[in-house]
Scaffold this active site. Structure first.
Site, mmCIF file in Angstrom:
data_model
loop_
_atom_site.group_PDB
_atom_site.id
_atom_site.type_symbol
_atom_site.label_atom_id
_atom_site.label_comp_id
_atom_site.label_asym_id
_atom_site.label_seq_id
_atom_site.Cartn_x
_atom_site.Cartn_y
_atom_site.Cartn_z
ATOM 1 N N HIS A 183 0.870 -1.174 0.000
ATOM 2 C CA HIS A 183 0.000 0.000 0.000
ATOM 3 C C HIS A 183 0.909 1.227 0.000
ATOM 4 O O HIS A 183 2.016 1.180 0.548
ATOM 5 C CB HIS A 183 -0.837 -0.058 1.283
ATOM 6 C CG HIS A 183 -1.931 0.944 1.374
ATOM 7 N ND1 HIS A 183 -1.704 2.262 1.714
ATOM 8 C CD2 HIS A 183 -3.265 0.835 1.194
ATOM 9 C CE1 HIS A 183 -2.845 2.909 1.745
ATOM 10 N NE2 HIS A 183 -3.823 2.070 1.426
ATOM 11 N N ASP A 265 2.738 -4.467 7.899
ATOM 12 C CA ASP A 265 1.494 -3.729 7.712
ATOM 13 C C ASP A 265 0.358 -4.738 7.890
ATOM 14 O O ASP A 265 0.115 -5.574 7.018
ATOM 15 C CB ASP A 265 1.486 -3.119 6.302
ATOM 16 C CG ASP A 265 0.160 -2.463 5.972
ATOM 17 O OD1 ASP A 265 -0.797 -2.607 6.755
ATOM 18 O OD2 ASP A 265 0.085 -1.807 4.916
ATOM 19 N N GLN A 268 -4.891 -5.355 6.978
ATOM 20 C CA GLN A 268 -5.926 -6.256 6.446
ATOM 21 C C GLN A 268 -5.905 -7.614 7.153
ATOM 22 O O GLN A 268 -6.615 -8.521 6.734
ATOM 23 C CB GLN A 268 -5.736 -6.454 4.936
ATOM 24 C CG GLN A 268 -5.825 -5.175 4.117
ATOM 25 C CD GLN A 268 -7.233 -4.597 4.038
ATOM 26 O OE1 GLN A 268 -8.223 -5.261 4.375
ATOM 27 N NE2 GLN A 268 -7.352 -3.366 3.602
ATOM 28 N N LYS A 291 -10.852 -0.234 10.240
ATOM 29 C CA LYS A 291 -11.079 -1.440 9.432
ATOM 30 C C LYS A 291 -11.500 -2.608 10.299
ATOM 31 O O LYS A 291 -11.687 -3.723 9.817
ATOM 32 C CB LYS A 291 -9.801 -1.800 8.663
ATOM 33 C CG LYS A 291 -9.415 -0.760 7.620
ATOM 34 C CD LYS A 291 -8.202 -1.205 6.845
ATOM 35 C CE LYS A 291 -7.507 -0.083 6.128
ATOM 36 N NZ LYS A 291 -8.148 0.334 4.893
ATOM 37 N N CYS A 431 -4.765 2.398 -3.646
ATOM 38 C CA CYS A 431 -3.485 2.872 -3.067
ATOM 39 C C CYS A 431 -2.355 1.893 -3.324
ATOM 40 O O CYS A 431 -1.435 1.758 -2.508
ATOM 41 C CB CYS A 431 -3.613 3.162 -1.576
ATOM 42 S SG CYS A 431 -4.719 4.513 -1.234
HETATM 43 N N1 PMP Z 1 -2.137 -0.707 4.444
HETATM 44 C C1 PMP Z 1 -3.125 -1.407 3.908
HETATM 45 C C2 PMP Z 1 -2.862 -2.817 3.464
HETATM 46 C C3 PMP Z 1 -4.377 -0.849 3.771
HETATM 47 O O1 PMP Z 1 -5.360 -1.568 3.218
HETATM 48 C C4 PMP Z 1 -4.590 0.475 4.209
HETATM 49 C C5 PMP Z 1 -5.943 1.145 4.054
HETATM 50 N N2 PMP Z 1 -6.487 1.052 2.790
HETATM 51 C C6 PMP Z 1 -3.521 1.169 4.774
HETATM 52 C C7 PMP Z 1 -2.305 0.545 4.879
HETATM 53 C C8 PMP Z 1 -3.655 2.567 5.271
HETATM 54 O O2 PMP Z 1 -4.538 2.617 6.329
HETATM 55 P P1 PMP Z 1 -5.082 4.008 6.886
HETATM 56 O O3 PMP Z 1 -5.567 4.770 5.691
HETATM 57 O O4 PMP Z 1 -6.190 3.615 7.789
HETATM 58 O O5 PMP Z 1 -3.978 4.673 7.595
#
Ligand code: PMP
Length: 456
Positions: A183, A265, A268, A291, A431
């Protein structure tokens, strides 16, 4: 889950025109979802419309129990008032009543600033905030509550590591190993750090194995050297849907790059399965509260206490100091040193309620149910002509998330057509622009499910 049926209709029409059909709901399930015949909590649901004849959904009781807790799931959308089918939990989950009530109660009865006052409300707010830290700590099996730093989300947690650990410990020529599947939250902070360092960092990216649709671990091994200082990867990909073999990856890093710190990270994974930081043996872990049924504006960084205490603060202000004079300041240990200013108190309290909510089902049970959903989702989508599903096939470990493209319909159009049927899926690069480029697509559509989605 009406998505596969809708898509099937779409392609069966043999044209790019969208032909909405009423959802073919299984009456038994539908009644159960609406709470009409949900007797007992361990009912087994048998369904008959998948390719492999009869499939049993042992854990569907979870969704049947959960759905009534989410008022939003019973609303309708569009000017035709079609029922909402929410398949965008990878972006953010819905919030159960228990979390909303906790937030309401906090603001109505407790609201005050933390750590600063001797009065009752301040004491109560402080206890609620710090209890939330305890909840997160035991949820991921941290060694100590001091290892949990509240942040605004995973993005801020990763930026904290890059700006605090990274700025202090990385120098020109040091190597950072990331993956092309990351991401942007786990790419951009490292690229920014590299720009700040005179001479820059060497950032290497693990590629995707076209055979498996997952990370190419042999390639990863070849990238790791003694100069590697940071290794960052996802637990679960928000596009490929695959669960990375974290323990194998960690032992590879420890073996080849003993000087590297590993940042996971876990955005998910933490909402969907048991995650145990001691077992995973990474150095840092980042996750977002929104999430996992919690409010937006809260997430956390986990790191080992000694490591966190060896890192300088990255934001200065109130709450994080020990002593301040006009000449300089000293700082409190972790977690306070990383929580400058008034924190997101209500959000932390809401996150604690979300953790209580999830643990009331059991993370193992949620994982088992989502595993069933994952297989079903993949099997159904695979049958739709013209669809390419990103990531590994069933059989490899997948979560209940499928990103896909269609040979003749743009993902944004797909998403718009599905919205007309009440089905919320995401379209875009999620993203993960480099990953899409690597796979040869600019965008994809994505259906991502959670404990409240049924097979229907
Ligand atoms: N890493 C992953 C794998 C994500 O899916 C997301 C959110 N789409 C993020 C990081 C970033 O999370 P946040 O926008 O809540 O900071």
């Amino acid at each position: 889950m009406r998505l596969p049926i809708s898509l099937f209709t779409l392609t069966a029409a043999g044209t790019t025109a969208f032909v909405p059909l009423p959802a073919s709901r299984s009456t038994a399930l539908s009644a159960a979802v609406n709470g009409e015949s949900a007797k007992g909590s361990t009912a087994e649901v048998t369904t008959k419309n998948d390719s492999s004849s009869t499939k049993k959904f042992h854990y569907e009781y979870i969704a049947r129990k959960a759905r009534p807790h989410f008022d939003i799931l019973s609303r309708t959308v569009t000017d035709k008032d079609v029922p909402l089918i929410y398949l965008d939990s990878g972006a953010t989950s819905q919030k159960p009543g228990a979390v909303l009530e906790k937030l309401d109660d906090y603001y109505k009865r407790v609201n005050s600033n933390v750590h600063r006052g001797a009065h009752t409300l301040s004491r109560e707010a402080t206890s609620a905030y710090e209890e939330a830290r305890d909840k997160v700590s035991s949820f991921i099996n941290a060694h100590s509550r001091n290892e949990i730093v509240f942040t605004s989300g995973a993005t801020e947690a990763i930026n904290l590591v890059a700006q605090s650990y990274g700025r202090t410990n990385l120098k020109a020529g040091d190597e950072v190993v990331l993956t092309v599947a990351e991401h942007h939250a786990n790419l951009v902070p490292w690229q920014m750090l590299s720009q700040e360092i005179d001479g820059g960092l060497t950032i290497k990216y693990v590629r995707i194995d076209p055979e498996t649709g997952c990370l190419d671990l042999k390639h990863m091994e070849s990238l790791l050297t003694e100069k590697t200082k940071i290794v960052g990867f996802q637990h679960v990909s928000n596009v490929l849907g695959c669960i990375n073999p974290v323990k194998d990856m960690v032992s590879m890093v420890r073996d080849k790059s003993p000087n590297a710190k590993i940042i996971l990270d876990a955005c998910q994974s933490v909402p969907h399965m048991p995650v145990d930081v001691q077992e995973l043996d990474v150095d840092f872990l980042a996750a977002s509260g929104h999430k996992m049924c919690g409010p937006t504006g809260i997430g956390f960084l986990w790191g080992r206490e000694d490591l966190l205490n060896s890192m300088p603060p990255w934001k200065g202000g109130g709450e994080m100091i020990d002593q301040v004079t006009l000449e300089g300041s000293t700082y409190l240990p972790s977690p306070s040193r990383f929580e400058a200013g008034t924190p997101a108190i209500a959000q932390a309290v809401g996150l604690a309620a979300a953790i209580d909510y999830l643990t009331s089902f059991g993370m193992k049970e949620i994982e088992a149910y989502e595993h069933e959903l994952a297989e079903y989702l993949y099997d159904q989508m695979k049958q739709v002509p013209g669809l390419t599903i990103l990531g590994p096939p069933n059989g490899k470990q997948r979560v209940a998330l499928c990103a896909f493209t269609h040979e003749s319909i743009h993902p944004s159009d797909l998403s718009t057509f599905l919205d007309m049927e009440g089905v919320a899926v995401r379209a875009g690069h999620h993203c993960c622009q480099p990953l899409h480029q690597e796979l040869g697509f600019s965008h994809s559509a994505r259906a991502s499910l959670y404990l409240y989605n049924t097979k229907e």
